[in-house]
Design a protein around this motif. Sequence first.
Motif, short mmCIF file in Angstrom:
data_model
loop_
_atom_site.label_atom_id
_atom_site.label_comp_id
_atom_site.label_asym_id
_atom_site.label_seq_id
_atom_site.Cartn_x
_atom_site.Cartn_y
_atom_site.Cartn_z
N LYS A 1 0.98 -1.28 0.06
CA LYS A 1 0.24 0.17 0.40
C LYS A 1 1.04 1.17 0.06
CE LYS A 1 -3.76 -1.93 2.70
NZ LYS A 1 -4.19 -1.47 4.08
N ILE A 2 2.02 1.21 0.12
CA ILE A 2 3.15 2.53 0.05
C ILE A 2 4.40 2.04 -0.55
CG2 ILE A 2 4.56 1.77 2.05
CD1 ILE A 2 3.89 4.05 3.38
N SER A 3 4.27 2.78 -1.57
CA SER A 3 5.61 3.25 -2.47
C SER A 3 7.18 3.36 -1.11
CB SER A 3 6.07 4.59 -2.62
OG SER A 3 6.66 5.36 -1.77
N PRO A 4 7.91 2.53 -2.32
CA PRO A 4 9.30 1.43 -1.29
C PRO A 4 9.92 2.56 -0.49
CG PRO A 4 9.39 0.61 -3.35
CD PRO A 4 7.93 2.10 -3.13
N LYS A 5 10.27 4.35 -1.13
CA LYS A 5 10.59 5.38 -1.11
C LYS A 5 9.68 5.79 0.78
CE LYS A 5 11.48 10.41 -1.51
NZ LYS A 5 11.43 10.57 0.40
N CYS A 6 8.52 6.29 0.45
CA CYS A 6 7.87 6.16 1.87
C CYS A 6 8.59 4.55 3.34
CB CYS A 6 6.38 6.22 1.69
SG CYS A 6 6.18 7.80 1.10
N ALA A 7 8.67 3.82 2.21
CA ALA A 7 8.91 3.14 3.16
C ALA A 7 10.13 2.90 4.00
CB ALA A 7 9.18 1.44 2.91
N LEU A 8 10.89 3.32 3.06
CA LEU A 8 12.31 3.74 3.56
C LEU A 8 11.87 5.19 4.19
CD1 LEU A 8 14.60 2.95 0.29
CD2 LEU A 8 14.21 1.75 2.75
N ASP A 9 11.67 5.96 3.92
CA ASP A 9 11.72 6.50 5.00
C ASP A 9 10.98 7.38 6.14
OD1 ASP A 9 12.48 8.58 3.34
OD2 ASP A 9 10.64 9.61 2.25
N ILE A 10 10.09 6.38 6.66
CA ILE A 10 9.43 5.60 7.74
C ILE A 10 10.66 4.79 8.36
CG2 ILE A 10 7.51 4.49 8.73
CD1 ILE A 10 5.57 4.97 5.90
N ILE A 11 11.17 4.02 8.40
CA ILE A 11 12.59 3.23 8.36
C ILE A 11 13.70 4.06 9.20
CG2 ILE A 11 13.66 1.65 8.07
CD1 ILE A 11 11.94 -0.10 6.51
N GLY A 12 14.00 5.15 8.34
CA GLY A 12 14.62 6.47 8.96
C GLY A 12 14.11 6.96 9.81
N VAL A 13 12.79 7.29 9.91
CA VAL A 13 12.79 8.06 10.79
C VAL A 13 13.12 7.32 12.24
CG1 VAL A 13 10.71 9.27 11.59
CG2 VAL A 13 11.30 9.55 9.32
N THR B 1 13.90 12.97 8.51
CA THR B 1 12.81 12.73 8.57
C THR B 1 12.15 12.62 7.65
OG1 THR B 1 13.65 14.49 6.02
CG2 THR B 1 14.23 15.59 8.78
N ILE B 2 10.86 13.27 7.24
CA ILE B 2 9.60 12.89 6.45
C ILE B 2 9.17 13.81 5.78
CG2 ILE B 2 7.73 12.42 7.91
CD1 ILE B 2 7.20 9.27 6.57
N THR B 3 9.08 13.43 4.39
CA THR B 3 7.62 14.38 3.69
C THR B 3 7.36 14.78 4.15
OG1 THR B 3 7.89 13.05 1.65
CG2 THR B 3 9.73 14.03 1.92
N ASP B 4 5.51 15.14 3.76
CA ASP B 4 4.24 15.34 3.82
C ASP B 4 3.96 14.34 2.93
OD1 ASP B 4 4.94 17.04 5.41
OD2 ASP B 4 4.14 18.41 4.58
N SER B 5 4.30 14.21 1.53
CA SER B 5 3.58 13.77 0.58
C SER B 5 3.65 12.23 1.25
CB SER B 5 3.77 13.64 -0.25
OG SER B 5 4.74 13.21 -0.26
N CYS B 6 4.83 11.64 2.08
CA CYS B 6 4.77 10.09 2.84
C CYS B 6 4.29 10.28 3.81
CB CYS B 6 6.73 9.74 3.07
SG CYS B 6 7.62 9.88 1.34
N CYS B 7 3.72 11.10 5.06
CA CYS B 7 2.83 11.42 6.19
C CYS B 7 1.79 11.00 5.65
CB CYS B 7 3.26 12.81 6.48
SG CYS B 7 4.43 12.91 8.25
N HIS B 8 1.56 11.39 4.33
CA HIS B 8 0.04 11.30 3.83
C HIS B 8 -0.66 9.64 3.59
CE1 HIS B 8 -3.85 11.66 2.06
NE2 HIS B 8 -3.63 11.39 0.72
#
Length: 115
Positions: free
Chosen positions: A42-54, A60-67
């Motif tokens: 359900k989530i892009s690989p980039k956003c999954a990496l951002d979440i793990i990174g946070v 940090t995480i972008t607003d679009s990945c937060c969404h």
Amino acid sequence: MANTRIQAITLFIILALVCAFVPTFSVEEAEAKSLWDTCLLKISPKCALDIIGVVFENLTITDSCCHDLVQEGKMCNDKLIKYIADKPLLIANEKKYLKKSDDLWTHCVSISPTA
């Protein structure tokens, strides 16, 4: 500095992938398959990496990945972080990671237009 960040993120991805296919850890194979089938698609690989990174690297995480995270749902976020934090190399700091995950969730809900 950026090279270190890439190496750390790569390490977490490799760790998550290896653990997903090695059922001898604390999460059973069925649970790993459920995580992949219901959440990570359900989530892009980039956003999954951002979440793990946070959570694991203080990035940090972008607003679009937060969404995207809010759209994915709290259960999926909790399962992903718990799955990674349960690994032998990370278990000593599991409570810290779960707290950071909750803080990330709260932040993302507060800025998400769908919250």
